[in-house]
Design a protein around this motif. Structure first.
Motif, PDB file in Angstrom:
ATOM      1  N   SER A 163       0.844  -1.192   0.000  1.00 13.83           N
ATOM      2  CA  SER A 163       0.000   0.000   0.000  1.00 13.83           C
ATOM      3  C   SER A 163       0.887   1.253   0.000  1.00 13.83           C
ATOM      4  O   SER A 163       2.048   1.196   0.398  1.00 13.83           O
ATOM      5  N   SER A 164       0.328   2.364  -0.444  1.00 13.38           N
ATOM      6  CA  SER A 164       1.125   3.598  -0.547  1.00 13.38           C
ATOM      7  C   SER A 164       1.679   4.038   0.803  1.00 13.38           C
ATOM      8  O   SER A 164       0.948   4.064   1.798  1.00 13.38           O
ATOM      9  N   THR A 180       3.863   7.304   2.195  1.00  8.03           N
ATOM     10  CA  THR A 180       4.596   8.562   2.091  1.00  8.03           C
ATOM     11  C   THR A 180       5.811   8.472   2.999  1.00  8.03           C
ATOM     12  O   THR A 180       5.673   8.173   4.183  1.00  8.03           O
ATOM     13  N   GLY A 192       1.847   8.488  -2.335  1.00  4.54           N
ATOM     14  CA  GLY A 192       1.038   9.518  -2.967  1.00  4.54           C
ATOM     15  C   GLY A 192       1.950  10.539  -3.626  1.00  4.54           C
ATOM     16  O   GLY A 192       2.951  10.953  -3.037  1.00  4.54           O
ATOM     17  N   GLN A 230       0.429   6.389  -7.438  1.00  6.18           N
ATOM     18  CA  GLN A 230      -0.735   6.928  -6.723  1.00  6.18           C
ATOM     19  C   GLN A 230      -0.800   8.440  -6.933  1.00  6.18           C
ATOM     20  O   GLN A 230       0.115   9.173  -6.551  1.00  6.18           O
ATOM     21  N   HIS A 280      -5.721   8.732  -5.363  1.00  7.40           N
ATOM     22  CA  HIS A 280      -5.551   8.838  -3.915  1.00  7.40           C
ATOM     23  C   HIS A 280      -6.737   9.627  -3.345  1.00  7.40           C
ATOM     24  O   HIS A 280      -6.796  10.848  -3.476  1.00  7.40           O
ATOM     25  N   LYS A 321      -8.620   4.647  -4.213  1.00  4.41           N
ATOM     26  CA  LYS A 321      -8.531   4.219  -2.805  1.00  4.41           C
ATOM     27  C   LYS A 321      -9.333   5.174  -1.919  1.00  4.41           C
ATOM     28  O   LYS A 321      -9.091   6.379  -1.915  1.00  4.41           O
ATOM     29  N   ASN A 361      -7.798  -3.252   3.034  1.00 11.22           N
ATOM     30  CA  ASN A 361      -6.629  -2.688   3.727  1.00 11.22           C
ATOM     31  C   ASN A 361      -6.989  -2.292   5.146  1.00 11.22           C
ATOM     32  O   ASN A 361      -8.136  -2.004   5.450  1.00 11.22           O
ATOM     33  N   GLY A 403      -4.555  -2.866   8.884  1.00 15.68           N
ATOM     34  CA  GLY A 403      -4.280  -3.734  10.021  1.00 15.68           C
ATOM     35  C   GLY A 403      -4.235  -5.213   9.694  1.00 15.68           C
ATOM     36  O   GLY A 403      -4.303  -6.041  10.607  1.00 15.68           O
ATOM     37  N   GLY A 445       0.443  -1.768   4.510  1.00 19.58           N
ATOM     38  CA  GLY A 445       1.185  -0.514   4.492  1.00 19.58           C
ATOM     39  C   GLY A 445       2.363  -0.570   5.450  1.00 19.58           C
ATOM     40  O   GLY A 445       3.493  -0.933   5.066  1.00 19.58           O
ATOM     41  N   ALA A 446       2.112  -0.265   6.712  1.00 24.72           N
ATOM     42  CA  ALA A 446       3.179  -0.196   7.717  1.00 24.72           C
ATOM     43  C   ALA A 446       4.100  -1.426   7.724  1.00 24.72           C
ATOM     44  O   ALA A 446       5.323  -1.265   7.867  1.00 24.72           O
ATOM     45  N   ILE A 505      10.372   7.514   9.965  1.00 23.37           N
ATOM     46  CA  ILE A 505       9.299   7.192   9.012  1.00 23.37           C
ATOM     47  C   ILE A 505       9.237   8.248   7.896  1.00 23.37           C
ATOM     48  O   ILE A 505       9.249   7.915   6.718  1.00 23.37           O
TER      49      ILE A 505
HETATM   50  C1  LIG Z   1       4.055   6.183   6.977  1.00 21.29           C
HETATM   51  C2  LIG Z   1       2.775   6.034   6.251  1.00 21.29           C
HETATM   52  C3  LIG Z   1       2.566   6.770   5.084  1.00 21.29           C
HETATM   53  C4  LIG Z   1       1.386   6.619   4.366  1.00 21.29           C
HETATM   54  N1  LIG Z   1       1.229   7.286   3.176  1.00 21.29           N
HETATM   55  C5  LIG Z   1       0.118   7.056   2.408  1.00 21.29           C
HETATM   56  C6  LIG Z   1      -0.016   7.629   1.103  1.00 21.29           C
HETATM   57  O1  LIG Z   1       0.854   8.335   0.590  1.00 21.29           O
HETATM   58  N2  LIG Z   1      -1.135   7.336   0.412  1.00 21.29           N
HETATM   59  C7  LIG Z   1      -2.125   6.531   0.923  1.00 21.29           C
HETATM   60  O2  LIG Z   1      -3.140   6.288   0.251  1.00 21.29           O
HETATM   61  N3  LIG Z   1      -2.008   5.969   2.133  1.00 21.29           N
HETATM   62  C8  LIG Z   1      -0.910   6.194   2.862  1.00 21.29           C
HETATM   63  N4  LIG Z   1      -0.775   5.572   4.077  1.00 21.29           N
HETATM   64  C9  LIG Z   1      -1.807   4.605   4.510  1.00 21.29           C
HETATM   65  C10 LIG Z   1      -1.392   3.187   4.122  1.00 21.29           C
HETATM   66  O3  LIG Z   1      -1.292   3.032   2.720  1.00 21.29           O
HETATM   67  C11 LIG Z   1      -2.422   2.175   4.649  1.00 21.29           C
HETATM   68  O4  LIG Z   1      -3.677   2.474   4.085  1.00 21.29           O
HETATM   69  C12 LIG Z   1      -2.500   2.206   6.173  1.00 21.29           C
HETATM   70  O5  LIG Z   1      -1.207   2.254   6.755  1.00 21.29           O
HETATM   71  C13 LIG Z   1      -3.232   0.984   6.721  1.00 21.29           C
HETATM   72  O6  LIG Z   1      -2.602  -0.213   6.336  1.00 21.29           O
HETATM   73  P1  LIG Z   1      -1.650  -1.017   7.352  1.00 21.29           P
HETATM   74  O7  LIG Z   1      -2.475  -1.244   8.587  1.00 21.29           O
HETATM   75  O8  LIG Z   1      -1.296  -2.277   6.636  1.00 21.29           O
HETATM   76  O9  LIG Z   1      -0.473  -0.131   7.626  1.00 21.29           O
HETATM   77  C14 LIG Z   1       0.381   5.735   4.828  1.00 21.29           C
HETATM   78  C15 LIG Z   1       0.596   5.018   6.022  1.00 21.29           C
HETATM   79  C16 LIG Z   1       1.772   5.148   6.717  1.00 21.29           C
HETATM   80  C17 LIG Z   1       1.974   4.322   7.947  1.00 21.29           C
END
Ligand SMILES: Cc1cc2nc3c(=O)[nH]c(=O)nc-3n(C[C@H](O)[C@H](O)[C@H](O)COP(=O)(O)O)c2cc1C
Length: 370
Positions: free
Chosen positions: A26-27, A29, A61, A103, A178, A230, A303, A305, A326-327, A353
């Protein structure tokens, strides 16, 4: 011992693309485009290449124009130089057997004058979203923005299209719009931030209009099966005044019904991060992803957790087609291999981060395979 008999590790046909597994990065930043022109760097190419064993990578993004900026050191995709930088990234991912979508984002009113030589950011209405922007001087509160004119909205849609063309030129495999809460599109969807009285405000159809106009413009460039979007329909924290309301469920029902006709690559839905009881979206508490499954007939990416176990479970029960993480990808570049070999996951370092250059970015090691 390798354990491939799990749904997350099955191949998946995404339109004309074959994904080697159903694990999507997942995206994220990460603020590593540390140059005034916001050009992706060779270090970013190395970072993404390390994560190429995911079935699909979604880029962080990226800004579709110079007015969409609202967070430091996030790359853009609106200049030729930025396209050249992205070419390094897509080549590195492809050379390592991966696939990557770009994205495309615009932060709208959740930005800050520090990014625009003191001028106000613009959004659907002159209403402060009450969020925060990560400026070169640290986090700052959002202000009351300027209202976008109709001509500016039309130009913004063209800027998404231009960015989509650039993404193609840069060698991406597709694009994801996005639209998580905080960004421009959800600012249009929410009656709290959109009080326009023209065709972009008022009822659900008008507030949602920009979603379809952006997608239609991008699909002209890519074809529908390489385009996705998304949403975070029920985000509760850090969303300022854009919290879910009575309009949220009907708005998404309307959007999903129309998107079901689009044959998109997939619809990416972020789950609840908190208990929804007592909120206007409490009805989604116990059937969240199945609600979206029922209301959308195309491919669904789930998506928020997910773990190896819950990711496999949602695929097994057929409620989603793909799962994004993501994380976990921050400190586990080889997440797919870790799932395949049941290797414990590493923890990421919070301080690096969004800042820190090389440190805490492309230096997380892959696990030793035994
Ligand atoms: C450090 C960080 C940066 C993120 N940047 C973006 C982003 O640029 N675009 C986006 O759609 N979501 C972004 N997210 C959200 C993640 O893509 C994801 O939706 C969210 O972390 C939940 O998924 P997870 O529980 O697997 O981490 C970001 C999350 C984190 C932790």
């Amino acid at each position: 011992m390798k354990h491939t008999a799990q749904p997350l590790l099955e191949k998946y046909q995404l339109g004309d693309l074959q994904l080697k597994n159903k694990i999507v990065m997942s995206s994220l930043t990460r603020g590593r485009a540390t140059n005034a022109e916001l050009i992706p760097t060779p270090l970013m190419a190395e970072y993404y290449a390390q994560r190429a064993s995911a079935g699909l990578i979604l880029s962080e993004g990226t800004w579709v124009n110079s007015k969409s900026i609202g967070f430091i050191n996030v790359p853009g995709i609106y200049t030729e130089q930025q396209v050249e930088g992205w070419k390094l990234v897509t080549k590195a991912v492809h050379d390592n057997g991966g696939l990557i979508f770009s994205q495309l984002g615009h932060i709208g009113s959740a930005s800050h004058p520090d990014f625009f030589n003191g001028e106000l950011p613009a959004g659907p209405s002159a209403i402060n979203p009450q969020t925060r922007s990560f400026t070169p001087e640290g986090f700052k509160d959002s202000l009351t923005p300027r209202e976008l004119t109709i001509a500016e909205i039309k130009q913004t849609i063209q800027d998404y299209k231009h960015a989509a063309k650039n993404a193609k030129q840069a060698g991406f495999d597709g694009v994801e719009v996005h639209a998580i809460v905080g960004m421009l599109i959800p600012q249009f969807l929410s009656p709290a931030t959109n009080q326009r009285t023209d065709e972009y405000g008022g009822n659900i159809e008008n507030r949602s209009r920009i979603v379809f106009e952006i997608l239609d413009a991008i699909i002209e460039v890519w074809g529908s099966t390489r385009v996705s979007i998304k949403f975070t329909p029920v985000a509760l924290s850090n969303v300022g005044i854009m919290t879910p309301d009575e309009e949220t469920i009907p708005t998404f029902k309307y959007i999903l019904k129309r998107l079901s006709e689009y044959n998109l690559a997939y619809l990416h839905i972020v789950g609840p991060s908190e208990d929804l009881s007592g909120t206007p979206v409490a009805d989604l508490q116990d059937n969240y992803f199945s609600h979206f499954r029922q209301n959308y007939s195309g491919r669904l990416m789930a998506n928020l957790g997910f773990t190896q176990e819950s990711g496999n479970a949602i695929l097994e029960e057929g409620t989603a087609d793909l799962v994004s993480f993501g994380a976990p990808f921050i400190a586990n570049p080889d997440l797919a291999e870790r799932f395949a070999y049941n290797i414990p996951l590493s923890e990421s370092i919070q301080e690096t981060i969004y800042t820190g250059g090389e440190s805490g970015y492309a230096d997380y090691p892959k696990a030793e395979l035994v």
